[in-house]
Write an enzyme that holds these catalytic residues in place. Sequence first.
Site, short mmCIF file in Angstrom:
data_model
loop_
_atom_site.label_atom_id
_atom_site.label_comp_id
_atom_site.label_asym_id
_atom_site.label_seq_id
_atom_site.Cartn_x
_atom_site.Cartn_y
_atom_site.Cartn_z
N LYS A 76 -93.88 -98.81 -46.55
CA LYS A 76 -94.77 -97.89 -47.25
C LYS A 76 -95.30 -98.55 -48.52
O LYS A 76 -94.55 -99.18 -49.27
CB LYS A 76 -94.02 -96.60 -47.58
CG LYS A 76 -94.87 -95.51 -48.24
CD LYS A 76 -94.04 -94.25 -48.47
CE LYS A 76 -94.86 -93.13 -49.09
NZ LYS A 76 -94.05 -91.90 -49.27
N SER A 145 -96.17 -88.00 -47.31
CA SER A 145 -97.05 -89.08 -47.71
C SER A 145 -96.80 -90.40 -47.00
O SER A 145 -97.59 -91.35 -47.14
CB SER A 145 -96.90 -89.30 -49.23
OG SER A 145 -95.55 -89.68 -49.54
N SER A 169 -91.82 -86.03 -47.24
CA SER A 169 -92.71 -87.14 -46.88
C SER A 169 -92.15 -88.11 -45.86
O SER A 169 -92.85 -89.03 -45.43
CB SER A 169 -93.11 -87.92 -48.14
OG SER A 169 -93.88 -87.11 -48.98
#
Length: 423
Positions: A76, A145, A169
């Site tokens: 990420k 996210s 997330s």
Amino acid sequence: MSPLNQLSACEIVQGITAGRFTAQAVTRACLDRIQERDGEVKAWAFIDQELALNQARAIDSSGAKGALAGVPLGIKDIFDTFDMPTDMGSPIYRNNRPFADASSVALARRAGAVILGKTITCEFAGLTPNVTRNPRDLDHSPGGSSSGSGAAVADGMCAVGYGTQTGGSVLRPASFCGVVGYKPTYNLIARGGIKFAAESRDTIGLLGRSVDDVDLVASVLIARSLTPRRDTPTRIGLCRTHLWDHALPESKYAVEDSAHRLEAAGAILRDVSLPESFSALAEARTIVNPVERARSMAHEWNTNRALISPGLTRQIEAGLSIPHSRYVASLKRMKECRDLIPAVFGDVDVLLVPCVTGEAPLGLQTTGDTRFQEFWTALHTPAITLPTHKGPKGLPIGIQLIGRLYDDETLLGIARWAAERLV
């Protein structure tokens, strides 16, 4: 044998260690899949094919193979990487080059993983959607996210993806994209080298195609043994929570059908209710998250305020206006609820609860409802979602299992047992 890009992390390690195929072959298969599909899915913020292949060549030429030998990871894009940019989903950090790896990235490299590239994140791991689409149906949200990591794992572009969870997330993208999502006990995986959203809640998690895969990577990051198989009867608490009325029929069905099937398989089921005080956690989040976000974003607010999205701007402004006394009161309220967790569990090993409101929403304007994940994130408990069901449009619906604080091994063992009977 499945195509190399579709193999599990465990299968990749076993195959490379036994000499059945090479890390280069696995990496090329993943890069080919990215080349084929990422123009539509848009899971990746950064890919350098030669950099990835160079890592794989080094693994193939080394004598001893590490615990993650050749496993391709999607990281990420809020985790620092010394050889790749970390843009954090924001123009403020475009082409930002950190000096060092985040701790969790460095540990995976040491164990022989291939850091394939950086996956798309919502702006600063918040709620403002980015460009990633759901590989199960491109017209639907992948969640967020950690949207890029969920989409990349689901589409066979990498074996495991790194995520972070402040609200939901990790678990929400996992459920929406139909993969396993694991959020450990708070702060169990070292957080050095990530951009915080809310420091008292942010937790590094993993997205993979099986419980074994997330257990394998977690064992490296936490320096523990693999979770043993569980054969003894499992005691599961069916906990609908005070949020049950917010769940759509498909999510309610996933939880209740799973409960019936696991009971038929030998699990001991108990109905578990939560104390009324737990309903205050949602309000506490509206205090804690903005305050900690405003603190984390102090530099960006001072220097590049115009480049922050409207939604994040509103959250920072709210955080700056909240009195310290309200912030501390909210932290105390969360701590009081955490102290009640042993009594909530009683004699059960894990809780079975809803993971999401329903299927991934249509459109890319939202990353979905966070309430069924953030509730447990605030309690710091470990959680895992399993892709057990499908909704009315044929999109994945995950269930969520919750473990006791710091009892992640029990949670993972029961999740493996449940997945073998449900997935």
